[in-house]
Motif scaffolding. Structure first.
Motif, PDB file in Angstrom:
ATOM      1  N   GLY A 212      36.221  21.960  38.726  1.00  0.00           N
ATOM      2  CA  GLY A 212      34.882  22.870  38.531  1.00  0.00           C
ATOM      3  C   GLY A 212      34.617  23.425  39.897  1.00  0.00           C
ATOM      4  O   GLY A 212      34.998  23.229  40.840  1.00  0.00           O
ATOM      5  N   PRO A 213      33.910  24.865  39.528  1.00  0.00           N
ATOM      6  CA  PRO A 213      33.407  25.567  40.611  1.00  0.00           C
ATOM      7  C   PRO A 213      32.751  24.701  41.943  1.00  0.00           C
ATOM      8  O   PRO A 213      33.007  25.081  43.225  1.00  0.00           O
ATOM      9  N   ALA A 214      31.786  23.884  41.607  1.00  0.00           N
ATOM     10  CA  ALA A 214      31.208  23.091  42.613  1.00  0.00           C
ATOM     11  C   ALA A 214      32.097  22.398  43.640  1.00  0.00           C
ATOM     12  O   ALA A 214      32.169  22.478  44.723  1.00  0.00           O
ATOM     13  N   ALA A 215      33.054  21.689  42.860  1.00  0.00           N
ATOM     14  CA  ALA A 215      34.025  20.944  43.795  1.00  0.00           C
ATOM     15  C   ALA A 215      35.095  21.977  44.472  1.00  0.00           C
ATOM     16  O   ALA A 215      35.409  21.477  45.654  1.00  0.00           O
ATOM     17  N   ALA A 216      35.489  22.964  43.709  1.00  0.00           N
ATOM     18  CA  ALA A 216      36.134  23.827  44.597  1.00  0.00           C
ATOM     19  C   ALA A 216      35.537  24.297  45.780  1.00  0.00           C
ATOM     20  O   ALA A 216      36.251  24.532  46.966  1.00  0.00           O
ATOM     21  N   ARG A 217      34.340  24.828  45.701  1.00  0.00           N
ATOM     22  CA  ARG A 217      33.467  25.164  46.769  1.00  0.00           C
ATOM     23  C   ARG A 217      33.549  24.216  48.058  1.00  0.00           C
ATOM     24  O   ARG A 217      33.544  24.302  49.275  1.00  0.00           O
ATOM     25  N   ASN A 218      33.069  22.852  47.499  1.00  0.00           N
ATOM     26  CA  ASN A 218      33.256  21.865  48.632  1.00  0.00           C
ATOM     27  C   ASN A 218      34.518  21.712  49.245  1.00  0.00           C
ATOM     28  O   ASN A 218      34.551  21.132  50.273  1.00  0.00           O
ATOM     29  N   THR A 219      35.729  21.872  48.444  1.00  0.00           N
ATOM     30  CA  THR A 219      37.042  21.674  49.163  1.00  0.00           C
ATOM     31  C   THR A 219      37.214  22.871  50.378  1.00  0.00           C
ATOM     32  O   THR A 219      37.382  22.399  51.605  1.00  0.00           O
ATOM     33  N   GLY A 220      36.605  23.972  50.068  1.00  0.00           N
ATOM     34  CA  GLY A 220      36.498  24.914  50.984  1.00  0.00           C
ATOM     35  C   GLY A 220      35.556  24.728  52.245  1.00  0.00           C
ATOM     36  O   GLY A 220      35.962  24.825  53.194  1.00  0.00           O
ATOM     37  N   LEU A 221      34.701  23.998  51.878  1.00  0.00           N
ATOM     38  CA  LEU A 221      33.514  23.796  52.907  1.00  0.00           C
ATOM     39  C   LEU A 221      33.914  22.746  54.047  1.00  0.00           C
ATOM     40  O   LEU A 221      34.043  22.864  55.130  1.00  0.00           O
ATOM     41  N   ARG A 222      34.892  21.870  53.264  1.00  0.00           N
ATOM     42  CA  ARG A 222      35.352  20.589  54.040  1.00  0.00           C
ATOM     43  C   ARG A 222      36.423  21.257  55.121  1.00  0.00           C
ATOM     44  O   ARG A 222      36.776  20.701  56.355  1.00  0.00           O
ATOM     45  N   ALA A 223      37.183  22.204  54.486  1.00  0.00           N
ATOM     46  CA  ALA A 223      38.286  22.822  55.347  1.00  0.00           C
ATOM     47  C   ALA A 223      37.966  23.911  56.351  1.00  0.00           C
ATOM     48  O   ALA A 223      38.488  24.051  57.410  1.00  0.00           O
ATOM     49  N   ALA A 224      36.559  24.287  56.382  1.00  0.00           N
ATOM     50  CA  ALA A 224      36.295  25.237  57.231  1.00  0.00           C
ATOM     51  C   ALA A 224      35.689  24.736  58.608  1.00  0.00           C
ATOM     52  O   ALA A 224      35.324  23.526  58.650  1.00  0.00           O
ATOM     53  N   THR A 225      35.947  25.532  59.710  1.00  0.00           N
ATOM     54  CA  THR A 225      35.663  24.875  61.100  1.00  0.00           C
ATOM     55  C   THR A 225      34.331  25.874  61.596  1.00  0.00           C
ATOM     56  O   THR A 225      34.073  25.358  62.725  1.00  0.00           O
ATOM     57  N   THR A 226      34.165  26.963  61.102  1.00  0.00           N
ATOM     58  CA  THR A 226      33.138  27.657  61.671  1.00  0.00           C
ATOM     59  C   THR A 226      31.916  27.219  61.482  1.00  0.00           C
ATOM     60  O   THR A 226      31.397  26.507  60.494  1.00  0.00           O
ATOM     61  N   ASP A 227      30.794  27.690  61.988  1.00  0.00           N
ATOM     62  CA  ASP A 227      29.452  27.458  62.013  1.00  0.00           C
ATOM     63  C   ASP A 227      28.923  27.871  60.484  1.00  0.00           C
ATOM     64  O   ASP A 227      28.139  27.196  60.162  1.00  0.00           O
ATOM     65  N   LEU A 228      29.136  29.008  60.125  1.00  0.00           N
ATOM     66  CA  LEU A 228      29.028  29.639  58.560  1.00  0.00           C
ATOM     67  C   LEU A 228      29.871  29.565  57.653  1.00  0.00           C
ATOM     68  O   LEU A 228      31.167  29.771  58.058  1.00  0.00           O
ATOM     69  N   VAL A 229      29.737  29.516  56.594  1.00  0.00           N
ATOM     70  CA  VAL A 229      30.533  29.642  55.279  1.00  0.00           C
ATOM     71  C   VAL A 229      29.965  30.506  54.362  1.00  0.00           C
ATOM     72  O   VAL A 229      28.864  30.504  53.967  1.00  0.00           O
ATOM     73  N   ALA A 230      30.851  31.442  54.031  1.00  0.00           N
ATOM     74  CA  ALA A 230      30.234  32.479  52.795  1.00  0.00           C
ATOM     75  C   ALA A 230      31.024  32.162  51.677  1.00  0.00           C
ATOM     76  O   ALA A 230      32.387  32.153  51.667  1.00  0.00           O
ATOM     77  N   PHE A 231      30.427  31.881  50.570  1.00  0.00           N
ATOM     78  CA  PHE A 231      31.014  31.737  49.397  1.00  0.00           C
ATOM     79  C   PHE A 231      30.945  32.942  48.497  1.00  0.00           C
ATOM     80  O   PHE A 231      29.749  33.646  48.357  1.00  0.00           O
ATOM     81  N   LEU A 232      32.144  33.136  47.922  1.00  0.00           N
ATOM     82  CA  LEU A 232      32.311  34.493  47.093  1.00  0.00           C
ATOM     83  C   LEU A 232      33.136  34.017  45.946  1.00  0.00           C
ATOM     84  O   LEU A 232      34.145  33.469  46.050  1.00  0.00           O
ATOM     85  N   ASP A 233      32.631  34.272  44.563  1.00  0.00           N
ATOM     86  CA  ASP A 233      33.343  34.005  43.460  1.00  0.00           C
ATOM     87  C   ASP A 233      34.216  35.131  43.208  1.00  0.00           C
ATOM     88  O   ASP A 233      34.288  36.318  43.925  1.00  0.00           O
ATOM     89  N   SER A 234      35.293  34.625  42.391  1.00  0.00           N
ATOM     90  CA  SER A 234      36.566  35.842  42.684  1.00  0.00           C
ATOM     91  C   SER A 234      36.067  36.948  41.615  1.00  0.00           C
ATOM     92  O   SER A 234      36.812  38.137  41.767  1.00  0.00           O
ATOM     93  N   ASP A 235      35.144  36.910  40.973  1.00  0.00           N
ATOM     94  CA  ASP A 235      34.657  37.937  40.101  1.00  0.00           C
ATOM     95  C   ASP A 235      33.846  39.090  40.881  1.00  0.00           C
ATOM     96  O   ASP A 235      32.989  39.787  40.227  1.00  0.00           O
ATOM     97  N   CYS A 236      33.764  38.585  42.201  1.00  0.00           N
ATOM     98  CA  CYS A 236      32.748  39.456  43.027  1.00  0.00           C
ATOM     99  C   CYS A 236      33.442  40.570  43.684  1.00  0.00           C
ATOM    100  O   CYS A 236      34.747  40.308  44.246  1.00  0.00           O
ATOM    101  N   VAL A 237      32.896  41.669  44.355  1.00  0.00           N
ATOM    102  CA  VAL A 237      33.295  42.379  45.255  1.00  0.00           C
ATOM    103  C   VAL A 237      32.217  43.036  46.170  1.00  0.00           C
ATOM    104  O   VAL A 237      31.209  43.646  45.937  1.00  0.00           O
ATOM    105  N   PRO A 238      32.482  42.465  47.393  1.00  0.00           N
ATOM    106  CA  PRO A 238      31.294  42.724  48.269  1.00  0.00           C
ATOM    107  C   PRO A 238      31.096  44.077  48.908  1.00  0.00           C
ATOM    108  O   PRO A 238      32.166  44.776  49.168  1.00  0.00           O
ATOM    109  N   GLY A 239      30.092  44.524  48.930  1.00  0.00           N
ATOM    110  CA  GLY A 239      29.788  45.950  49.313  1.00  0.00           C
ATOM    111  C   GLY A 239      30.050  46.068  50.928  1.00  0.00           C
ATOM    112  O   GLY A 239      29.846  45.119  51.467  1.00  0.00           O
ATOM    113  N   PRO A 240      30.242  47.489  51.514  1.00  0.00           N
ATOM    114  CA  PRO A 240      30.557  47.547  52.578  1.00  0.00           C
ATOM    115  C   PRO A 240      29.273  47.192  53.797  1.00  0.00           C
ATOM    116  O   PRO A 240      28.049  47.321  53.273  1.00  0.00           O
ATOM    117  N   GLY A 241      29.134  46.542  54.785  1.00  0.00           N
ATOM    118  CA  GLY A 241      28.046  45.837  55.475  1.00  0.00           C
ATOM    119  C   GLY A 241      27.397  44.644  54.982  1.00  0.00           C
ATOM    120  O   GLY A 241      26.442  44.419  55.455  1.00  0.00           O
TER     121      GLY A 241
END
Length: 491
Positions: free
Chosen positions: A152-181
């Motif tokens: 499930g997506p919640a568990a997938a996000r948590n896996t990424g959260l545990r692997a991150a080492t930075t202070d901030l984490v940005a979650f973006l779903d694969s059907d998203c396209v972030p705009g400039p800025g």
């Protein structure tokens, strides 16, 4: 699911400022502020009133920081962030995905095209894709973590959260396209040390194969929280933000999303953060496009799935998930008014008058007369909002009951038809330049039928009716404290 950690005992930094939000009203020569969502009344001490001489309050010391925080938390002010803030190097992007190789390639291309995110670390979490090789090829240049089976997506996000080492984490779903800025617009908000999450506005990605529902979904997607920034909290005008796109403080999330929830896990996380004392904000200046469903069947299935999330939320958060939030006084006026006839109108008028007198006495300042005019205006405003809430519940959350009543009563059928038409027209007016009335009305009714069906199915499956029951809103003017104690002084 364990709770999230408490926020740090840290104040807003010097240079940070807040400004009274649009719609906040000042009364009694600036001694009283009225605004926020839900509507609140704040009575300022003489010192606080002097500090807030205009509409803007800069933070210069611990006293102004405490007042600014109080105004933010009440929803009567908006931030003007300043002070030390993280940069892109402090961010890891986590992309949960299953079988959307094309979406991942498109998302990564958008990140690399934005100078602010071109060099950020990206973790793609493959949640049991059928063709992991294709996904790995699409994610070239990013790190790929894999679940052998879908969790499930919640568990997938948590896996990424545990692997991150930075202070901030940005979650973006694969059907998203972030705009400039998009990231540059969110990062300054993190100057607030008690801010756990900030979310961008999620808009519609132009469809390559638009369907009948596309104009409606583009105008009023459930993921689009609108053009107005604000605090996010349960029982407010912004009660949640979608997990399709979020910027989070890693230390605030604890173990992250509830992996046992396949839907509404974003709502649950926001409410747990709010309960722990963290702030959550919505910032529409940042935009992320989302690939909305274009076929009517897929769109309706998604709406029904959204409805099923209410039951697990009720199990975790009780009445916060109530589909109808209306005060007992408003209900006491609306129910007899709807029943009709002269007795009903008399009872409704009496309830409104009693509510006005009660509220005026609560709003009266020391040594000041009760503001009956203001109280009457607020009661009328609350009654109108309550009427719309109840009408919305009839056509959306409780339509099975309304349908049963319509089958049994010709009068109920007429009233239901009027309510459904009025609801569609009022909701359509702000979007009339984007979608036609007939299409909007038809789509709104179909959406409500799907969501309501999911809501009732989830409640029946859980054998828990709390997701269907009404609740009362917070009091506009909490009772005054008798005396003061350290740390409990008036604002």
């Amino acid at each position: 699911m364990t709770g999230v950690p408490p926020p740090p005992d840290a104040r807003l930094p010097d240079g940070y400022a807040v400004r009274l939000a649009p719609g906040t009203r000042r009364r009694e020569d600036g001694a009283v502020l009225l605004g926020g969502s839900p509507l609140r009344l704040l009575r300022l001490s003489a010192r606080a009133r002097a500090l807030l001489a205009g509409d803007r309050l800069p933070v210069t010391d611990a006293v102004t920081a405490a007042l600014a925080a109080r105004l933010l938390d009440a929803g009567v002010a908006v931030p003007e962030p300043a002070g030390p803030a993280p940069g892109p190097a402090d961010v890891t992007v986590v992309v949960p995905v299953r079988d959307r190789a094309g979406g991942v390639a498109r998302l990564l291309a958008a990140l690399r095209a934005d100078p602010d995110t071109a060099g950020v670390r990206v973790l793609v979490v493959d949640d049991g894709s059928a063709d992991p090789g294709a996904l790995a090829a699409a994610a070239a240049g990013a790190e790929v973590l894999r679940h052998e089976r879908s969790r499930g997506p919640a568990a997938a996000r948590n896996t990424g959260l545990r692997a991150a080492t930075t202070d901030l984490v940005a979650f973006l779903d694969s059907d998203c396209v972030p705009g400039p800025g998009w990231l540059a617009a969110l990062l300054p908000q993190m100057a607030d040390p008690r801010l756990a999450l900030v979310a961008p506005r999620v808009t519609a990605l132009p469809s390559t194969a638009p369907g009948w529902v596309t104009p409606y979904e583009t105008a009023v997607s459930a993921l689009d929280m609108g053009p107005v920034p604000g605090p996010v909290a349960p029982l407010s005008g912004l009660s949640y933000v979608p997990s399709a796109a979020l910027l989070a403080r890693r230390a605030a999330l604890g173990e992250g999303f509830d992996a046992g929830m396949r839907v509404a896990e974003d709502v649950d996380l926001v409410w747990r953060l709010a309960a722990a004392g963290w702030r959550v904000r919505y910032e529409p200046a940042a935009r992320v496009a989302h690939d909305h469903p274009s076929t009517t069947g897929a769109w309706l299935r998604r709406r029904a799935v959204y409805g099923t999330g209410a039951a697990p939320l009720a199990a975790r958060h009780g009445s916060l998930v109530a589909p109808v939030v209306v005060s007992p006084w408003t209900a006491a006026a609306l129910v007899p008014a709807v029943a009709g006839g002269r007795p009903g109108r008399v009872l409704a008028a009496g309830a409104l008058a009693a509510s006005t007198v009660r509220l005026a006495r609560r709003l009266a300042g020391p040594g000041r007369p009760a503001p009956y005019g203001l109280a009457a205006a607020l009661v009328v405003r609350g009654g109108a909002a309550g009427a719309r809430t109840l009408a919305r519940a009839v056509t959306r959350h409780h339509w099975p009951l309304a349908a049963a009543a319509a089958l049994a009563s010709r009068r109920a059928r007429r009233r239901l038809a009027v309510l459904a038409a009025a609801d569609a027209v009022l909701a359509w007016l702000p979007h009339r330049d984007r979608v036609g009335l007939l299409r909007f009305a038809a789509a709104r009714r179909l959406e409500d039928l799907a969501y309501g069906a999911g809501l009732w199915a989830g409640a029946l499956r859980a054998r828990d009716a709390r997701a269907l029951l009404p609740a009362a809103p917070p009091d506009i003017a909490p009772p005054r404290r008798r005396g003061t104690r350290a740390g409990r002084r008036p604002t």
